[in-house]
Motif scaffolding. Structure first.
Motif, PDB file in Angstrom:
ATOM      1  N   GLY A 149       5.281 -14.192   8.180  1.00 29.83           N
ATOM      2  CA  GLY A 149       3.900 -14.269   8.184  1.00 29.83           C
ATOM      3  C   GLY A 149       3.523 -15.071   7.001  1.00 29.83           C
ATOM      4  N   LEU A 150       3.942 -15.251   5.854  1.00 29.84           N
ATOM      5  CA  LEU A 150       3.671 -15.545   4.561  1.00 29.84           C
ATOM      6  C   LEU A 150       3.902 -17.574   5.210  1.00 29.84           C
ATOM      7  CD1 LEU A 150       4.345 -13.494   1.568  1.00 29.84           C
ATOM      8  CD2 LEU A 150       1.756 -14.295   2.893  1.00 29.84           C
ATOM      9  N   ALA A 151       4.798 -17.751   5.588  1.00 33.96           N
ATOM     10  CA  ALA A 151       4.930 -18.923   5.788  1.00 33.96           C
ATOM     11  C   ALA A 151       4.708 -19.464   6.851  1.00 33.96           C
ATOM     12  CB  ALA A 151       6.767 -19.325   6.199  1.00 33.96           C
ATOM     13  N   LEU A 152       4.038 -18.403   8.084  1.00 34.73           N
ATOM     14  CA  LEU A 152       3.625 -19.116   8.920  1.00 34.73           C
ATOM     15  C   LEU A 152       1.468 -19.079   7.958  1.00 34.73           C
ATOM     16  CD1 LEU A 152       2.816 -18.821  12.229  1.00 34.73           C
ATOM     17  CD2 LEU A 152       2.115 -16.590  11.842  1.00 34.73           C
ATOM     18  N   ALA A 153       1.271 -18.414   7.747  1.00 38.53           N
ATOM     19  CA  ALA A 153      -0.205 -18.493   6.805  1.00 38.53           C
ATOM     20  C   ALA A 153      -0.013 -19.573   6.606  1.00 38.53           C
ATOM     21  CB  ALA A 153      -0.564 -17.862   6.245  1.00 38.53           C
ATOM     22  N   SER A 154       0.938 -20.208   5.276  1.00 39.04           N
ATOM     23  CA  SER A 154       1.058 -21.164   4.580  1.00 39.04           C
ATOM     24  C   SER A 154       1.122 -22.689   6.116  1.00 39.04           C
ATOM     25  CB  SER A 154       2.396 -21.261   3.828  1.00 39.04           C
ATOM     26  OG  SER A 154       2.407 -23.016   3.341  1.00 39.04           O
ATOM     27  N   SER A 174       6.405 -13.940  16.911  1.00 45.86           N
ATOM     28  CA  SER A 174       7.814 -14.299  16.361  1.00 45.86           C
ATOM     29  C   SER A 174       6.913 -15.292  15.221  1.00 45.86           C
ATOM     30  CB  SER A 174       8.741 -14.570  16.427  1.00 45.86           C
ATOM     31  OG  SER A 174       8.369 -16.265  17.737  1.00 45.86           O
ATOM     32  N   GLY A 175       7.238 -15.705  14.194  1.00 43.39           N
ATOM     33  CA  GLY A 175       6.464 -16.662  13.573  1.00 43.39           C
ATOM     34  C   GLY A 175       6.436 -18.127  14.427  1.00 43.39           C
ATOM     35  N   ASP A 176       7.527 -18.096  14.623  1.00 47.95           N
ATOM     36  CA  ASP A 176       7.855 -19.610  15.237  1.00 47.95           C
ATOM     37  C   ASP A 176       7.024 -19.620  16.442  1.00 47.95           C
ATOM     38  OD1 ASP A 176       9.754 -20.177  13.450  1.00 47.95           O
ATOM     39  OD2 ASP A 176      10.953 -18.294  14.431  1.00 47.95           O
ATOM     40  N   GLN A 177       7.164 -19.138  17.259  1.00 49.79           N
ATOM     41  CA  GLN A 177       6.469 -18.251  18.168  1.00 49.79           C
ATOM     42  C   GLN A 177       4.811 -18.807  18.271  1.00 49.79           C
ATOM     43  OE1 GLN A 177       5.982 -15.027  20.639  1.00 49.79           O
ATOM     44  NE2 GLN A 177       5.750 -16.109  22.774  1.00 49.79           N
ATOM     45  N   ALA A 178       4.528 -18.609  17.344  1.00 48.95           N
ATOM     46  CA  ALA A 178       2.985 -18.184  17.046  1.00 48.95           C
ATOM     47  C   ALA A 178       2.264 -19.334  16.280  1.00 48.95           C
ATOM     48  CB  ALA A 178       2.872 -17.088  16.139  1.00 48.95           C
ATOM     49  N   LEU A 179       3.311 -20.411  15.378  1.00 40.96           N
ATOM     50  CA  LEU A 179       3.197 -22.015  14.892  1.00 40.96           C
ATOM     51  C   LEU A 179       2.788 -22.687  16.127  1.00 40.96           C
ATOM     52  CD1 LEU A 179       2.709 -23.414  12.705  1.00 40.96           C
ATOM     53  CD2 LEU A 179       5.109 -23.741  12.703  1.00 40.96           C
ATOM     54  N   GLY A 180       3.434 -22.724  17.454  1.00 40.99           N
ATOM     55  CA  GLY A 180       3.115 -22.859  18.445  1.00 40.99           C
ATOM     56  C   GLY A 180       2.331 -23.281  19.254  1.00 40.99           C
ATOM     57  N   LEU A 197      -2.489 -12.288  17.278  1.00 44.67           N
ATOM     58  CA  LEU A 197      -1.865 -11.406  16.802  1.00 44.67           C
ATOM     59  C   LEU A 197      -0.675 -12.172  16.801  1.00 44.67           C
ATOM     60  CD1 LEU A 197      -1.573  -8.670  16.036  1.00 44.67           C
ATOM     61  CD2 LEU A 197      -1.548  -8.075  18.569  1.00 44.67           C
ATOM     62  N   VAL A 198       0.164 -11.984  15.801  1.00 44.15           N
ATOM     63  CA  VAL A 198       1.622 -11.928  15.694  1.00 44.15           C
ATOM     64  C   VAL A 198       2.610 -10.476  15.408  1.00 44.15           C
ATOM     65  CG1 VAL A 198       3.501 -13.968  14.392  1.00 44.15           C
ATOM     66  CG2 VAL A 198       0.653 -14.291  14.736  1.00 44.15           C
ATOM     67  N   GLU A 199       3.073 -10.121  16.045  1.00 45.52           N
ATOM     68  CA  GLU A 199       3.594  -8.964  15.537  1.00 45.52           C
ATOM     69  C   GLU A 199       5.051  -8.490  16.376  1.00 45.52           C
ATOM     70  OE1 GLU A 199       5.443  -5.479  14.786  1.00 45.52           O
ATOM     71  OE2 GLU A 199       3.569  -5.156  13.985  1.00 45.52           O
ATOM     72  N   ASP A 200       6.161  -8.183  15.646  1.00 39.56           N
ATOM     73  CA  ASP A 200       7.213  -8.197  16.948  1.00 39.56           C
ATOM     74  C   ASP A 200       7.183  -6.920  16.776  1.00 39.56           C
ATOM     75  OD1 ASP A 200       7.667  -7.901  14.199  1.00 39.56           O
ATOM     76  OD2 ASP A 200       9.550  -7.627  14.084  1.00 39.56           O
ATOM     77  N   GLU A 201       7.166  -5.714  17.126  1.00 38.97           N
ATOM     78  CA  GLU A 201       7.378  -4.649  17.328  1.00 38.97           C
ATOM     79  C   GLU A 201       5.753  -4.668  18.944  1.00 38.97           C
ATOM     80  OE1 GLU A 201       9.155  -2.384  16.533  1.00 38.97           O
ATOM     81  OE2 GLU A 201      10.037  -2.749  15.097  1.00 38.97           O
ATOM     82  N   PHE A 202       6.658  -4.378  20.010  1.00 37.75           N
ATOM     83  CA  PHE A 202       6.342  -4.405  20.948  1.00 37.75           C
ATOM     84  C   PHE A 202       5.049  -3.164  21.600  1.00 37.75           C
ATOM     85  CE2 PHE A 202       5.019  -2.828  25.445  1.00 37.75           C
ATOM     86  CZ  PHE A 202       4.779  -3.827  25.489  1.00 37.75           C
ATOM     87  N   LEU A 203       5.378  -2.190  20.651  1.00 36.80           N
ATOM     88  CA  LEU A 203       4.152  -0.818  20.823  1.00 36.80           C
ATOM     89  C   LEU A 203       2.964  -1.224  19.925  1.00 36.80           C
ATOM     90  CD1 LEU A 203       6.226   1.909  21.534  1.00 36.80           C
ATOM     91  CD2 LEU A 203       5.009   0.582  23.192  1.00 36.80           C
ATOM     92  N   ILE A 204       3.460  -1.353  18.810  1.00 34.41           N
ATOM     93  CA  ILE A 204       2.301  -1.523  17.990  1.00 34.41           C
ATOM     94  C   ILE A 204       1.423  -3.263  18.437  1.00 34.41           C
ATOM     95  CG2 ILE A 204       1.686  -2.425  15.522  1.00 34.41           C
ATOM     96  CD1 ILE A 204       4.268  -1.169  14.584  1.00 34.41           C
ATOM     97  N   ARG A 205       2.212  -4.377  18.802  1.00 30.78           N
ATOM     98  CA  ARG A 205       1.196  -5.041  19.063  1.00 30.78           C
ATOM     99  C   ARG A 205       0.331  -5.109  19.960  1.00 30.78           C
ATOM    100  NH1 ARG A 205       5.271  -8.901  20.667  1.00 30.78           N
ATOM    101  NH2 ARG A 205       5.055  -8.725  22.526  1.00 30.78           N
ATOM    102  N   LEU A 208       8.794 -10.772  10.180  1.00 28.81           N
ATOM    103  CA  LEU A 208       9.363 -11.380  11.479  1.00 28.81           C
ATOM    104  C   LEU A 208      10.762 -12.149  11.860  1.00 28.81           C
ATOM    105  CD1 LEU A 208       4.919 -13.058  11.777  1.00 28.81           C
ATOM    106  CD2 LEU A 208       5.842 -10.855  12.833  1.00 28.81           C
ATOM    107  N   PRO A 209      10.683 -11.914  12.584  1.00 25.58           N
ATOM    108  CA  PRO A 209      11.850 -12.218  12.977  1.00 25.58           C
ATOM    109  C   PRO A 209      11.364 -14.073  13.573  1.00 25.58           C
ATOM    110  CG  PRO A 209      11.047 -11.551  14.888  1.00 25.58           C
ATOM    111  CD  PRO A 209      10.055 -11.224  14.656  1.00 25.58           C
ATOM    112  N   GLY A 210      12.846 -15.157  13.345  1.00 31.36           N
ATOM    113  CA  GLY A 210      13.031 -16.483  13.475  1.00 31.36           C
ATOM    114  C   GLY A 210      13.223 -16.959  12.039  1.00 31.36           C
ATOM    115  N   GLN A 211      12.268 -17.954  11.892  1.00 30.20           N
ATOM    116  CA  GLN A 211      12.847 -19.755  10.537  1.00 30.20           C
ATOM    117  C   GLN A 211      11.181 -18.653  10.054  1.00 30.20           C
ATOM    118  OE1 GLN A 211      14.309 -21.124   9.969  1.00 30.20           O
ATOM    119  NE2 GLN A 211      16.422 -21.070  11.411  1.00 30.20           N
ATOM    120  N   LEU A 212       9.985 -18.155  10.764  1.00 29.70           N
ATOM    121  CA  LEU A 212       8.509 -18.036   9.739  1.00 29.70           C
ATOM    122  C   LEU A 212       8.322 -16.525   9.243  1.00 29.70           C
ATOM    123  CD1 LEU A 212       6.723 -20.711  11.190  1.00 29.70           C
ATOM    124  CD2 LEU A 212       8.328 -20.835   8.884  1.00 29.70           C
TER     125      LEU A 212
END
Length: 118
Positions: A61-66, A32-38, A5-13, A55-59
């Motif tokens: 959600g679309l870039a992360l999935a790619s 973040s997408g960067d953390q999720a990729l790791g 689960l990748v979500e930057d909003e803490f309460l939603i996550r 999402l914050p960071g370099q990636l």
């Protein structure tokens, strides 16, 4: 089954992770997408990627999935977005799903079941 689960909003996550755990899923979280990729690179047992698009960071959600699909082409991805109009031409057939915010956690769990046929 393990879900990332990748979500930057803490309460939603937190709320969604609890609901999915209650539905019987093993949920890993990233903000973040960067953390999720790791996490994806280190844990081959993840069966579904559930990501916000903004999402914050370099990636985002679309870039992360790619990037995830570059090494795991059969990974189901569920995109959560407040702007469903941005989702044109990004689907991978029956491997992708889009959930518009706001959503019910039960809707997300049902989508996971549909994509994994469980």
């Amino acid at each position: 089954m393990r879900i990332l689960l990748v979500e930057d909003e803490f309460l939603i996550r937190l709320t969604l992770a609890e609901a999915l755990t209650d539905a019987g899923y093993d949920v890993l979280e990233a903000e973040s997408g960067d953390q999720a990729l790791g996490v994806l690179e280190q844990d081959p047992s993840i069966r579904v990627l559930l990501t916000d698009i903004q999402l914050p960071g370099q990636l985002n959600g679309l870039a992360l999935a790619s990037k995830a699909r570059a090494t795991r082409p059969a990974l189901p991805v569920i995109y959560m977005t407040g702007r469903p109009d941005t989702m044109a031409d990004t689907t991978q057939g029956n491997l992708d799903a889009f959930i518009a915010k706001p959503y019910l956690p039960s809707q997300v769990a049902a989508t996971v079941r549909r994509l994994t046929e469980e």
